[in-house]
Scaffold this motif. Structure first.
Motif, short mmCIF file in Angstrom:
data_model
loop_
_atom_site.label_atom_id
_atom_site.label_comp_id
_atom_site.label_asym_id
_atom_site.label_seq_id
_atom_site.Cartn_x
_atom_site.Cartn_y
_atom_site.Cartn_z
N GLU A 190 58.61 74.23 18.50
CA GLU A 190 57.53 75.19 18.80
C GLU A 190 58.11 76.53 19.23
OE1 GLU A 190 54.36 75.61 22.32
OE2 GLU A 190 54.09 73.81 21.10
N LYS A 191 59.11 76.49 20.10
CA LYS A 191 59.74 77.73 20.55
C LYS A 191 60.44 78.45 19.40
CE LYS A 191 60.51 76.40 25.33
NZ LYS A 191 61.50 76.07 26.35
N ARG A 192 61.11 77.68 18.53
CA ARG A 192 61.80 78.30 17.39
C ARG A 192 60.81 78.89 16.41
NH1 ARG A 192 66.57 75.18 14.76
NH2 ARG A 192 66.87 77.26 13.96
N ALA A 193 59.67 78.24 16.22
CA ALA A 193 58.67 78.77 15.29
C ALA A 193 58.10 80.09 15.80
CB ALA A 193 57.55 77.75 15.09
N VAL A 194 57.81 80.17 17.09
CA VAL A 194 57.30 81.41 17.66
C VAL A 194 58.36 82.50 17.56
CG1 VAL A 194 56.54 82.51 19.79
CG2 VAL A 194 55.62 80.28 19.15
N ARG A 195 59.62 82.16 17.86
CA ARG A 195 60.70 83.15 17.77
C ARG A 195 60.87 83.63 16.33
NH1 ARG A 195 65.69 80.53 18.93
NH2 ARG A 195 64.64 79.83 20.78
N PHE A 196 60.81 82.71 15.37
CA PHE A 196 60.94 83.09 13.96
C PHE A 196 59.80 84.00 13.54
CE2 PHE A 196 60.03 82.33 9.46
CZ PHE A 196 61.23 82.71 8.91
N ALA A 197 58.57 83.66 13.95
CA ALA A 197 57.42 84.50 13.60
C ALA A 197 57.56 85.88 14.23
CB ALA A 197 56.13 83.83 14.04
N ASN A 198 58.06 85.96 15.44
CA ASN A 198 58.24 87.25 16.10
C ASN A 198 59.27 88.10 15.36
OD1 ASN A 198 56.35 86.72 18.04
ND2 ASN A 198 57.84 86.03 19.56
N GLN A 199 60.31 87.47 14.84
CA GLN A 199 61.34 88.22 14.10
C GLN A 199 60.79 88.74 12.78
OE1 GLN A 199 64.50 85.43 13.68
NE2 GLN A 199 65.34 85.82 15.70
N ARG A 200 59.95 87.98 12.13
CA ARG A 200 59.45 88.32 10.80
C ARG A 200 58.34 89.36 10.82
NH1 ARG A 200 62.94 87.26 6.92
NH2 ARG A 200 63.77 85.19 7.18
N ARG A 201 57.38 89.21 11.74
CA ARG A 201 56.22 90.09 11.66
C ARG A 201 55.80 90.68 13.00
NH1 ARG A 201 52.63 84.94 10.50
NH2 ARG A 201 52.61 84.23 12.61
N GLY A 202 56.67 90.66 13.98
CA GLY A 202 56.34 91.23 15.27
C GLY A 202 55.81 90.17 16.22
N PRO A 203 55.53 90.55 17.47
CA PRO A 203 55.08 89.59 18.47
C PRO A 203 53.80 88.86 18.03
CG PRO A 203 55.64 91.66 19.49
CD PRO A 203 55.69 91.88 18.00
N VAL A 204 53.77 87.57 18.35
CA VAL A 204 52.65 86.71 17.98
C VAL A 204 52.14 86.02 19.23
CG1 VAL A 204 52.02 84.64 16.69
CG2 VAL A 204 53.54 86.32 15.68
N MET A 205 50.83 85.90 19.33
CA MET A 205 50.24 85.13 20.41
C MET A 205 49.44 84.00 19.79
SD MET A 205 49.02 87.53 23.51
CE MET A 205 48.12 88.76 22.66
N VAL A 206 49.66 82.79 20.29
CA VAL A 206 48.89 81.63 19.84
C VAL A 206 47.90 81.31 20.95
CG1 VAL A 206 48.99 79.23 19.16
CG2 VAL A 206 50.85 80.78 18.56
#
Length: 158
Positions: free
Chosen positions: A113-129
């Motif tokens: 879960e942490k890696r997925a959020v970090r990957f999404a942040n690298q690809r398209r900017g900060p993400v909030m779930v």
């Protein structure tokens, strides 16, 4: 990574040496063979249980990340048991047995879960779930055409 592998090899050699000193060469070989046979039987049994649980979850339409992760951990445990050595047998057994596998599953899913959020942040900017509960609108709000109200929420930021 290379250091961890060297530590593992030294731990395996030390464990085999210690067991060999206690029970002899043939006793050590017998224990290694018995561990492989018993471990592979246990991995097959637990793998079949994980597969049945996965198909049941898939048929019912609910998320199957628990069952899928269990199958992966049982497979990894089976591979570790087939690798000659006592340290790998113990690690494989811990991944195959349900109580310790549950702990490994929680750690694995939290890490992913942490890696997925970090990957999404690298690809398209900060993400909030946002994890929330939606309550349907009252009759009065329904007549006005108002959207449902979110009453409880939890934000996970990466």
């Amino acid at each position: 990574m290379a250091v961890a592998f060297l530590l593992y090899v030294f731990a395996e050699i030390a464990a085999i040496w210690a067991v060999g000193s206690a029970v002899g060469v043939f006793g050590t070989l017998g224990l290694l063979l018995a561990g492989a046979i018993l471990g592979s039987w246990l991995a097959r049994r637990e793998g079949a249980k994980a597969m049945r649980a996965f198909t049941s979850a898939a048929r019912s339409g609910r998320p199957a990340e628990k069952e899928l992760t269990d199958g992966m951990l049982v497979g990894l445990g089976g591979v570790l048991i087939l690798v000659p050595g006592f340290v790998s047998d113990v690690l494989g057994l811990l991944l195959i047995l349900p109580p310790s596998r549950a702990v490994a599953r929680r750690l694995w899913l939290r890490r992913m879960e942490k890696r997925a959020v970090r990957f999404a942040n690298q690809r398209r900017g900060p993400v909030m779930v946002v994890d929330s509960e939606v309550v349907p609108p009252s009759e009065e709000r329904r007549r006005e055409g108002t959207q449902p109200t979110v009453i409880e929420g939890r934000v996970i930021e990466g």
